[in-house]
Write a protein that holds these residues in place. Sequence first.
Motif, short mmCIF file in Angstrom:
data_model
loop_
_atom_site.label_atom_id
_atom_site.label_comp_id
_atom_site.label_asym_id
_atom_site.label_seq_id
_atom_site.Cartn_x
_atom_site.Cartn_y
_atom_site.Cartn_z
N LYS A 44 -24.42 -76.40 22.42
CA LYS A 44 -23.17 -75.76 22.02
C LYS A 44 -22.61 -74.89 23.14
CE LYS A 44 -21.85 -71.97 19.43
NZ LYS A 44 -21.85 -71.10 18.28
N ALA B 272 -18.32 -77.52 25.43
CA ALA B 272 -16.89 -77.39 25.69
C ALA B 272 -16.62 -77.29 27.19
CB ALA B 272 -16.34 -76.16 24.97
N ASP B 273 -17.51 -76.57 27.89
CA ASP B 273 -17.36 -76.47 29.35
C ASP B 273 -17.44 -77.86 29.97
OD1 ASP B 273 -19.25 -73.43 29.54
OD2 ASP B 273 -17.10 -73.73 29.75
N ALA C 285 -14.36 -79.86 29.43
CA ALA C 285 -13.25 -79.38 30.26
C ALA C 285 -13.44 -79.79 31.72
CB ALA C 285 -13.15 -77.87 30.15
N ALA D 86 -12.59 -83.29 32.30
CA ALA D 86 -11.14 -83.45 32.43
C ALA D 86 -10.69 -83.10 33.85
CB ALA D 86 -10.41 -82.57 31.40
N ASP D 87 -11.30 -82.05 34.42
CA ASP D 87 -10.96 -81.67 35.80
C ASP D 87 -11.31 -82.81 36.75
OD1 ASP D 87 -11.94 -78.11 35.71
OD2 ASP D 87 -10.21 -79.20 34.91
N ALA E 201 -8.93 -85.66 36.76
CA ALA E 201 -7.72 -85.38 37.56
C ALA E 201 -7.99 -85.63 39.04
CB ALA E 201 -7.26 -83.94 37.33
N ARG F 47 -24.56 -69.03 34.33
CA ARG F 47 -24.15 -68.08 33.28
C ARG F 47 -24.89 -68.34 32.00
NH1 ARG F 47 -18.63 -68.16 35.06
NH2 ARG F 47 -18.33 -70.03 33.80
N LEU G 191 -9.93 -74.35 27.47
CA LEU G 191 -10.79 -75.48 27.78
C LEU G 191 -10.28 -76.79 27.21
CD1 LEU G 191 -14.36 -73.95 27.38
CD2 LEU G 191 -12.97 -74.17 29.43
N GLN H 222 -8.93 -80.27 26.81
CA GLN H 222 -9.05 -81.25 27.88
C GLN H 222 -7.71 -81.70 28.44
OE1 GLN H 222 -11.97 -84.41 27.30
NE2 GLN H 222 -12.83 -83.18 25.67
N ARG I 185 -6.46 -79.03 30.61
CA ARG I 185 -7.25 -78.89 31.83
C ARG I 185 -6.90 -79.99 32.83
NH1 ARG I 185 -11.52 -74.84 32.27
NH2 ARG I 185 -12.29 -76.13 33.97
N ARG I 186 -6.72 -81.20 32.35
CA ARG I 186 -6.41 -82.29 33.26
C ARG I 186 -5.06 -82.06 33.94
NH1 ARG I 186 -6.81 -88.69 33.42
NH2 ARG I 186 -5.27 -88.87 35.07
N LYS J 96 -5.44 -79.27 36.54
CA LYS J 96 -6.14 -79.66 37.76
C LYS J 96 -5.24 -80.53 38.63
CE LYS J 96 -9.66 -78.52 38.64
NZ LYS J 96 -10.01 -77.33 39.44
N TRP K 65 -13.30 -72.94 22.03
CA TRP K 65 -12.55 -73.49 23.17
C TRP K 65 -11.10 -73.79 22.80
CZ3 TRP K 65 -10.79 -78.32 21.96
CH2 TRP K 65 -11.55 -79.10 21.08
N ARG L 168 -18.74 -64.31 28.75
CA ARG L 168 -18.43 -65.19 29.88
C ARG L 168 -16.98 -65.06 30.32
NH1 ARG L 168 -21.70 -70.69 28.03
NH2 ARG L 168 -23.48 -69.58 27.15
N ARG M 34 -14.32 -66.16 28.87
CA ARG M 34 -13.43 -67.27 28.51
C ARG M 34 -13.89 -67.84 27.17
NH1 ARG M 34 -17.53 -69.52 30.87
NH2 ARG M 34 -17.93 -71.74 30.68
N TRP N 218 -15.34 -70.63 24.93
CA TRP N 218 -16.20 -71.80 25.17
C TRP N 218 -16.95 -72.29 23.95
CZ3 TRP N 218 -21.33 -70.83 24.08
CH2 TRP N 218 -21.72 -69.48 24.03
N THR N 219 -16.94 -71.53 22.88
CA THR N 219 -17.77 -71.93 21.74
C THR N 219 -17.07 -73.02 20.93
OG1 THR N 219 -16.85 -70.40 20.11
CG2 THR N 219 -18.50 -69.51 21.63
N ASP N 220 -17.71 -73.47 19.87
CA ASP N 220 -17.10 -74.46 18.98
C ASP N 220 -16.29 -73.78 17.89
OD1 ASP N 220 -19.93 -76.73 19.16
OD2 ASP N 220 -18.07 -76.65 20.32
N CYS O 25 -17.32 -70.19 17.09
CA CYS O 25 -18.01 -68.92 16.87
C CYS O 25 -17.43 -67.82 17.75
CB CYS O 25 -19.50 -69.07 17.20
SG CYS O 25 -20.36 -70.18 16.08
#
Lengths: 200, 361
Positions: free
Chosen positions: A137, A141-142, A145, A148-149, A152, A196, B139, B141, B144-145, B148, B247, B323, B325, B327-329, B331
């Motif tokens: 978990k 998500a990281d 993401a 996706a980067d 690109a 991290r 985050l 997608q 993000r794409r 980038k 996220w 962190r 940012r 990132w969790t689902d 939570c």
Amino acid sequence: MRKREFVLLAVAFLTLAGLGACSSEPAEELAAARAAIDEARAAEAETYAPEQMDEMTQKLRDAEAAVQAENEKFALFRDYEAANSALAEVREGAQEAVQTANTEKERVRQEAEQALVEAEAALNSAQTALENAPRGKGTRADIAALNADLEAVRSALESARQAIQAGQYMQAKNQITSAKSQAESVENEIEQALSRSGRS
Amino acid sequence: MPLNKVGGGQHKWMGGLGLLLLLILLPGCREIPTSDWERVQAVRKELLRNRADQLFTEEFSRFEERNEVLRRSLYQAAAKSFLFRTGITELRVALNAQWRSGDALLEVVRRTKQQLEAELSGEVAVIEGLLEARGMGILDQGYRRNRKEVQIRLAEVRHFIEIGDFDAAARLIDELASRSSEIRRDLEEMENRYSDPELLRYWSSLRRKAYEYSIERPALLIDKYHRTVYLLEGGAVRSRFAADLGWNGWSDKIREGDGATPEGEYRIRKQKGPEDTDYFRALLLDYPNEADRYQFARAVREGRIDSRSRIGGMIELHGEGGRGRNWTDGCIALSSRDMAGLYDLAYVGMPVVIVGKCELE
């Protein structure tokens, strides 16, 4: 007296003939010089040997102005020697510009292809790091993401590959340089994200 | 000496002096002004080096046209024999005027280049700032794409600015403008939710409830927009903690897997120690509540989500966060240090009110 008159006539004839040799407009030389410049342009010398190309273009214009100036004189006094000499220099210079352009283009092509190889290696390295990242978990998500980067970056490299195939080497090189640095930054981000989350 | 002979001698002497003077003065007026022409060519080269042909196309074309006229005049003069040359002084004046005109244009080109560099760099900074999305660390997608791809092209823009190819830089910025508009629209859609008056009123009412709950026993208020968890006690803020959200934390949770953090009134259902969680310590919430079930059913009815979707669960406050940012689902993650303090003050049944955005009392 007859012999003297004959000699004078011969001298006059030879003089006029000699003058005539220098008095005809160098049409063929002009056409050849212009064709050489066109050929250099077609070889992309304006992109890959711009200063040389500009110098020859200016020299051609000088030669054309010189020819025009001689054309305006009385026929017997025209002398195209200097113009001919300049046109010969233009032909030679334009041919050299073609060689310079071809050499430079080849150099940029090789640089672009080498940069593409390096960028693809950076992309693959980042992709591998991502695939080896622990799933959970905290990273799911990281990872999505960052995928996706990388998508690109992959797309940018594909665009650069097409630019190389189309002969647009300089454009390709620019695209590859920036895509490669983004691939490397994604790999750094992966490492930071892993550290991290307490995993590396 | 007879007078006439003396007078005739003087005339000859003066005639000779006059001819000598003429021969001395003439070259200066009839010499081809080659050095003036070379000076004009030098300024032309400098104009090309500074891309005047791209930045000031019309002005440079006019400069080139005048150049051709001067070139023809120069060669016409050179073609004539020395004694028959005329108009040299005028040609020299015209060449000087051409040089001054080129030099003035060069000055304008240089100033314009500096301005363009600043403007284009400014536009790059604006787009980069937009991509930062106010530090939300989005985050999603698709976002993000897009982001980038824009970052890759921005690096190309910076390269073009560095080498002075402002035309290419400006064209690429124009292309990016539409991409960054898409990103701006996505962000505005997210932002608009947080300025919706009806939602703001609803969240404000939830906030008041949280403060009321805290009068008797501690309660938690979570502000998603500011990514902050407030520990309320006695009707006031006792502590605050930075939080990482889902996220897709901008949105209100509707279903399992949407990455959103839910909004509404909840209670702590269970406290989990380190042996029961991978995230240091955790406080399990009673999501989904009745309001969430109603919202889920309506979304299915209206076709906004697939009928096979599940509402989800397992929404917790937990550690291993901090962190910076989302990132969790879904939570709410705090740093393990903050979670340690909060865990000791929490209790089963503790009110946890989650709002989109609020201003503290």
